[in-house]
Design a protein around this motif. Sequence first.
Motif, mmCIF file in Angstrom:
data_model
loop_
_atom_site.group_PDB
_atom_site.id
_atom_site.type_symbol
_atom_site.label_atom_id
_atom_site.label_comp_id
_atom_site.label_asym_id
_atom_site.label_seq_id
_atom_site.Cartn_x
_atom_site.Cartn_y
_atom_site.Cartn_z
ATOM 1 N N ALA A 1 32.883 100.430 5.112
ATOM 2 C CA ALA A 1 33.438 99.364 4.286
ATOM 3 C C ALA A 1 34.098 98.345 5.202
ATOM 4 C CB ALA A 1 34.457 99.948 3.320
ATOM 5 N N ALA A 2 34.132 97.094 4.732
ATOM 6 C CA ALA A 2 34.783 96.044 5.515
ATOM 7 C C ALA A 2 36.288 96.267 5.506
ATOM 8 C CB ALA A 2 34.464 94.674 4.920
ATOM 9 N N ILE A 3 36.921 95.951 6.638
ATOM 10 C CA ILE A 3 38.376 96.001 6.681
ATOM 11 C C ILE A 3 38.905 94.797 5.900
ATOM 12 C CG2 ILE A 3 40.413 95.880 8.178
ATOM 13 C CD1 ILE A 3 38.689 97.057 10.431
ATOM 14 N N ASN A 4 39.827 95.030 5.021
ATOM 15 C CA ASN A 4 40.495 93.934 4.312
ATOM 16 C C ASN A 4 41.200 93.057 5.366
ATOM 17 O OD1 ASN A 4 42.378 92.361 2.909
ATOM 18 N ND2 ASN A 4 42.698 93.939 1.339
ATOM 19 N N PRO A 5 40.878 91.757 5.431
ATOM 20 C CA PRO A 5 41.485 90.925 6.476
ATOM 21 C C PRO A 5 43.016 90.939 6.419
ATOM 22 C CG PRO A 5 39.834 89.666 5.249
ATOM 23 C CD PRO A 5 39.949 90.993 4.574
ATOM 24 N N TYR A 6 43.528 91.150 5.224
ATOM 25 C CA TYR A 6 44.984 91.201 5.063
ATOM 26 C C TYR A 6 45.555 92.479 5.681
ATOM 27 C CZ TYR A 6 49.490 91.377 2.649
ATOM 28 O OH TYR A 6 50.831 91.445 2.361
ATOM 29 N N SER A 7 44.711 93.481 5.853
ATOM 30 C CA SER A 7 45.199 94.783 6.328
ATOM 31 C C SER A 7 45.051 94.955 7.832
ATOM 32 C CB SER A 7 44.434 95.906 5.641
ATOM 33 O OG SER A 7 44.463 95.731 4.249
ATOM 34 N N ARG A 8 44.573 93.929 8.505
ATOM 35 C CA ARG A 8 44.449 94.057 9.960
ATOM 36 C C ARG A 8 45.784 93.843 10.649
ATOM 37 N NH1 ARG A 8 39.327 93.647 12.477
ATOM 38 N NH2 ARG A 8 37.664 93.425 10.942
ATOM 39 N N GLY B 1 43.455 100.597 -0.317
ATOM 40 C CA GLY B 1 43.738 100.928 1.075
ATOM 41 C C GLY B 1 43.191 99.839 1.976
ATOM 42 N N VAL B 2 43.118 100.122 3.276
ATOM 43 C CA VAL B 2 42.788 99.058 4.218
ATOM 44 C C VAL B 2 41.309 98.675 4.221
ATOM 45 C CG1 VAL B 2 44.726 99.572 5.726
ATOM 46 C CG2 VAL B 2 42.513 100.627 6.178
ATOM 47 N N PHE B 3 40.468 99.560 3.702
ATOM 48 C CA PHE B 3 39.047 99.214 3.634
ATOM 49 C C PHE B 3 38.709 98.748 2.232
ATOM 50 C CE2 PHE B 3 39.176 102.097 7.249
ATOM 51 C CZ PHE B 3 38.416 101.392 8.169
ATOM 52 N N LEU B 4 37.856 97.724 2.169
ATOM 53 C CA LEU B 4 37.489 97.176 0.869
ATOM 54 C C LEU B 4 36.432 98.063 0.227
ATOM 55 C CD1 LEU B 4 37.293 93.436 1.934
ATOM 56 C CD2 LEU B 4 39.022 94.448 0.423
ATOM 57 N N THR B 5 36.790 98.687 -0.881
ATOM 58 C CA THR B 5 35.791 99.450 -1.618
ATOM 59 C C THR B 5 35.331 98.586 -2.778
ATOM 60 O OG1 THR B 5 37.583 100.543 -2.762
ATOM 61 C CG2 THR B 5 36.657 101.679 -0.873
ATOM 62 N N THR C 1 43.940 87.119 10.165
ATOM 63 C CA THR C 1 45.179 87.841 10.445
ATOM 64 C C THR C 1 46.140 86.973 11.239
ATOM 65 O OG1 THR C 1 43.752 89.759 10.667
ATOM 66 C CG2 THR C 1 46.057 90.054 11.279
ATOM 67 N N THR D 1 35.376 87.148 5.012
ATOM 68 C CA THR D 1 34.917 87.235 6.398
ATOM 69 C C THR D 1 33.431 87.607 6.462
ATOM 70 O OG1 THR D 1 35.715 89.498 6.480
ATOM 71 C CG2 THR D 1 37.207 87.808 7.258
ATOM 72 N N MET E 1 32.142 90.683 4.784
ATOM 73 C CA MET E 1 32.360 90.853 3.346
ATOM 74 C C MET E 1 31.124 90.348 2.605
ATOM 75 S SD MET E 1 36.413 89.930 3.464
ATOM 76 C CE MET E 1 36.818 89.736 1.738
ATOM 77 N N LEU F 1 44.279 94.014 -3.427
ATOM 78 C CA LEU F 1 43.164 94.904 -3.108
ATOM 79 C C LEU F 1 43.617 95.987 -2.139
ATOM 80 C CD1 LEU F 1 40.085 92.503 -2.841
ATOM 81 C CD2 LEU F 1 40.997 93.714 -4.817
ATOM 82 N N GLU F 2 44.493 95.621 -1.209
ATOM 83 C CA GLU F 2 45.002 96.629 -0.279
ATOM 84 C C GLU F 2 45.752 97.724 -1.032
ATOM 85 O OE1 GLU F 2 47.155 95.937 3.811
ATOM 86 O OE2 GLU F 2 48.683 96.235 2.291
ATOM 87 N N LEU G 1 44.022 89.530 -1.681
ATOM 88 C CA LEU G 1 43.789 90.622 -0.736
ATOM 89 C C LEU G 1 44.942 91.624 -0.690
ATOM 90 C CD1 LEU G 1 41.907 88.641 2.047
ATOM 91 C CD2 LEU G 1 40.964 90.271 0.413
ATOM 92 N N PRO G 2 46.193 91.196 -0.847
ATOM 93 C CA PRO G 2 47.264 92.200 -0.877
ATOM 94 C C PRO G 2 47.123 93.169 -2.058
ATOM 95 C CG PRO G 2 48.177 90.017 -0.457
ATOM 96 C CD PRO G 2 46.738 89.826 -0.820
ATOM 97 N N GLY H 1 37.629 88.426 10.947
ATOM 98 C CA GLY H 1 38.816 88.981 10.306
ATOM 99 C C GLY H 1 40.085 88.701 11.091
ATOM 100 N N GLU I 1 32.408 93.462 13.416
ATOM 101 C CA GLU I 1 33.696 93.348 12.713
ATOM 102 C C GLU I 1 34.330 94.721 12.464
ATOM 103 O OE1 GLU I 1 35.919 90.938 11.367
ATOM 104 O OE2 GLU I 1 34.936 89.514 12.683
ATOM 105 N N LEU J 1 47.739 84.538 9.029
ATOM 106 C CA LEU J 1 48.723 85.225 8.184
ATOM 107 C C LEU J 1 49.978 85.606 8.943
ATOM 108 C CD1 LEU J 1 46.449 87.590 6.104
ATOM 109 C CD2 LEU J 1 47.945 85.802 5.239
#
Lengths: 387, 579
Positions: free
Chosen positions: A42-49, B99-103, B263, B291, B294, B94-95, B91-92, B259, A214, B266
């Motif tokens: 899965a892609a890393i959420n850009p906000y979570s990097r 979690g940190v990976f987008l499902t 960051t 990104t 995605m 969704l986190e 995105l927050p 990505g 990525e 941000l």
Amino acid sequence: MGDVFKLPVSTDLIGRILDGAGRPRDGGPDIVADEKADIIGAAINPYSRRSPHDFIQTGISAIDCCTSLVRGQKLPIFSASGLPHNDIALQIARQAKLTGSDEEFIVVFCAMGITAEEYNFFRADLERTGALENAVLFVNLADDPAVERIITPRLALTAAEYLAFEKDYHVLVIYTDMTNYCDALRQIGAAREEVPGRRGYPGYMYTDLAMLYERAGLVKGKKGSITQFPILTMPGDDITHPIPDLSGYITEGQIVISRELHQQGIYPPINVLPSLSRLMGSCIGEKTTREDHKSVSDQMYAAYAQGRELRGLVAIVGEDALNERDKQLLEFSGVFEDKFLRQSRDENRSIEETLDLCWTLMARIDTKYLVRLDQKWIDKYHPENRK
Amino acid sequence: MKNEGLIYRISGPVVTAIDMKAAMYDVVRVGTEGLMGEVIELHGDKAVIQVYEDTSGIRPGEIVINTGETLSVSLGPGLLTQIYDGIQRPLPTLEKEMGVFLTRGVDADAFDLEKIWTFEPQVSVGDTIVGGQVVGHVQETDTIVHKIMAVPGAGGVVKSIESGDFNVTQTICTFEDGSDMQMMQKWPVRTPRPYQQKYPPVIPLITGMRILDFLFPLAKGGAAGIPGPFGSGKTVTQQSLAKYSDAQLVVYIGCGERGNEMTEVLDEFPHLIDPNTGKPLMERTVMIANTSNMPVAAREASVYTGITIAEYYRDMGYDVALMADSTSRWAEAMREISSRLEEMPGEEGYPAYLSTRIAEFYERAGRVETLNGEDGSITVIGAVSPPGGDISEPVSQGTLRIVKVFWGLDAGLARQRHFPAINWLNSYSLYPQSLDQWFRDNIAQDFPEIRTELSGLLQIESELQEIVQLVGSDALPVDQQLTLEVARMIREYFLQQNGFHEVDAYCDINLQYKMAKAILAFQESAKSAMASGSQLGDVVNVPSRSDLMRGRLNKGYIDTIDDMVKTMLAEIAATVEEN
Ligand SMILES: Nc1ncnc2c1ncn2[C@@H]1O[C@H](COP(=O)(O)OP(=O)(O)OP(=O)(O)O)[C@@H](O)[C@H]1O
Ligand SMILES: [Mg+2]
């Protein structure tokens, strides 16, 4: 790849050699899985990097000084056939470490379409140096199926993600050779009768490569990291070829290997001029490398660039036509290649050694021509002032 | 037919459903995981759906549910400071959910529907309200007052109007015809929001980057393209514009890029201060981050999501700047979807409608009279990533046909570490004519003439360089050698500007003018000193000239530059006596 392929993951992967589809090829037992992970990733959420900022010392002066590598970065080697990119990759795999820390990397090595001979070379080297114990190898050879070659990097990255984000390891993923991967992508696209893009490569190759590259980085709440070091060979030494071009559009810089330097007998033949580390600014300086690093790196680069340019002029107008400054810069460009770039395959220079070396070499140029150096660093580090 | 159908075929992000009642642009839920999609083609009972989440693993036969809504953007207080994916999911959130990976298969409101805002009405019972008219406002951030406007096309005679604390879904106004309105409204993502008329652009967007403001200015309401090969500075330029330009609001679209770059924004923006208002930059910013890894369909949508948000704030009377990095990735997303639809490919596999879509997008820029009579603008700056850096390709060409400003990034300059690596010889702006009056009135009467002098010198330099390549610069007559020195000063002192330097990254437009004048003053005095017998070497090497040049890296330069110029001129004059 419509169906989701899964890889059994566990820390037992460390020290193992698997084939391009994830089956043991070292005669060892099957991997006993803690869990099975989806290899698409899965892609890393850009906000979570998390932003990368830890300097990795490779022990290679050209890289450490001019294109510093950061933990969590994706920094490819743009090479071409017949050049010693594999030696450089192995040297980095052996030497890479964080400054001021003994933390080692787990190397995930991903071979795609390389020859058995190249593979044996890698394997022998990793065994000889004991690095294999801290490595996982995924090996798809030139005579293995091309379809598997599409899966191999995804297996490698899935293992890397597990080790980094579940088990807190710092992982260095080395791919060789991305060009073979892209050719496999083209071959499969053609078999599916897709409309081909530039030079026959599929139109979605940018996205496909991004799905691999990525997967480097650091994420919130996890200690580990994934640093990627893809190697690709530029067909026809052409940096505008779709493979280096699309890679360069995704990665965070590139290290360019030069045939010309190689032919001059210089190892590692890194041409720093077209090379770039986009994350360098975040990882160098007082707290991580040394306070004068940026200034030194800018000056080394500028002086070398000017010296190189003068070579062209000298070929036309002769050396006598040069003024004093230009003569010094011209001479410096040779010294830069001979003393700074050149090092042996097992020479591991610390960043202090590299920066001190830079000062020694720059001291051959009159200080008044070193306009990019801050006076305070000249006072502190110039060999004349250090005596 | 009913509101439910079945998956018949899957091709990447494109799914075909059969046996389902649907209209174009309906939002549907695809498969057992309920992935979000949009109907983009209809053939009888067959609906072709663009799916905004990863489709791997879903299978024919799974269910598709039509929600009956069209794909739209939620607009209302709470947009600012947000970071969204391409289909406006924060995105927050969704986190938190994933979690940190987008499902997949997670829905999220565009902003907090429960948050209470203090609504201050601006209309009274009995007033007649038309679409777009302002009925009241809330203070959205320290700098931005959010005007609550009737949806274009809606309105009526006010029956009741509230005042006080409400969330965005509570009714704040009712009309005689029984309709009502809330602070949040929805707008279809692919439809431009209406306005009364477009005005000609006459005010520049001041960016604080010397090469842009001085040589190739962009108008508020204008459109600019930044093509360039990888690593040439598209992103750094776009980020500088987001940081320093004098737009009141910024919509930043990271479209199919890295990505880590998002960051960085941000991490940085909340700590950076807008030089124009003194407030944190984040307070005027909306970010969209879809990104490269995605889903491509959401990448295609991200550009529309962004521009619709920009239009909404324009309608309040703000000057909005929108950056899209990179429009090439958007075009590639169109190409991929088009090829999945098996449309006839045009040039380089792009759909035949590529240039129309590009033109439609940039046409949404403009300075307008809004429906409520305000003056608002959207300035669009699109990065273009041509393969191999060659701008003869369709996306670059489609862009250059429509934008009036071309900031051409140059790999050679980037390699020389000349930043911003904008090529001053082939870049252009078609706006100076309409902007010059503003520059004359607000900066200096002779601003346009100074610009012409600088660009003329750079032009001459490039011609002289060709000769220098052959014979060396010493072979030129001294007056031409001086011209080369002056041109070098323009390049190294004026055009070069490190986007990361704490002082020089942003340069006040008045200071830009002073610096340009300083260069010409140097030229003038050098010429006359040399006419009176001074040596070129003495003149160019007066120590105060390098002080002047380095001075720009220090704070307060605008206060010291005049004295530094005086010192330089005196030193140059003194070289005459020494002879
Ligand atoms: N204005 C600038 N000031 C200082 N450095 C710059 C500037 N512009 C670019 N650079 C340098 O060039 C590098 C690449 O710039 P940038 O990331 O903006 O390129 P890009 O055109 O967006 O590339 P890509 O297409 O691969 O995204 C930066 O990391 C930085 O080192
Ligand atoms: Mg970029």
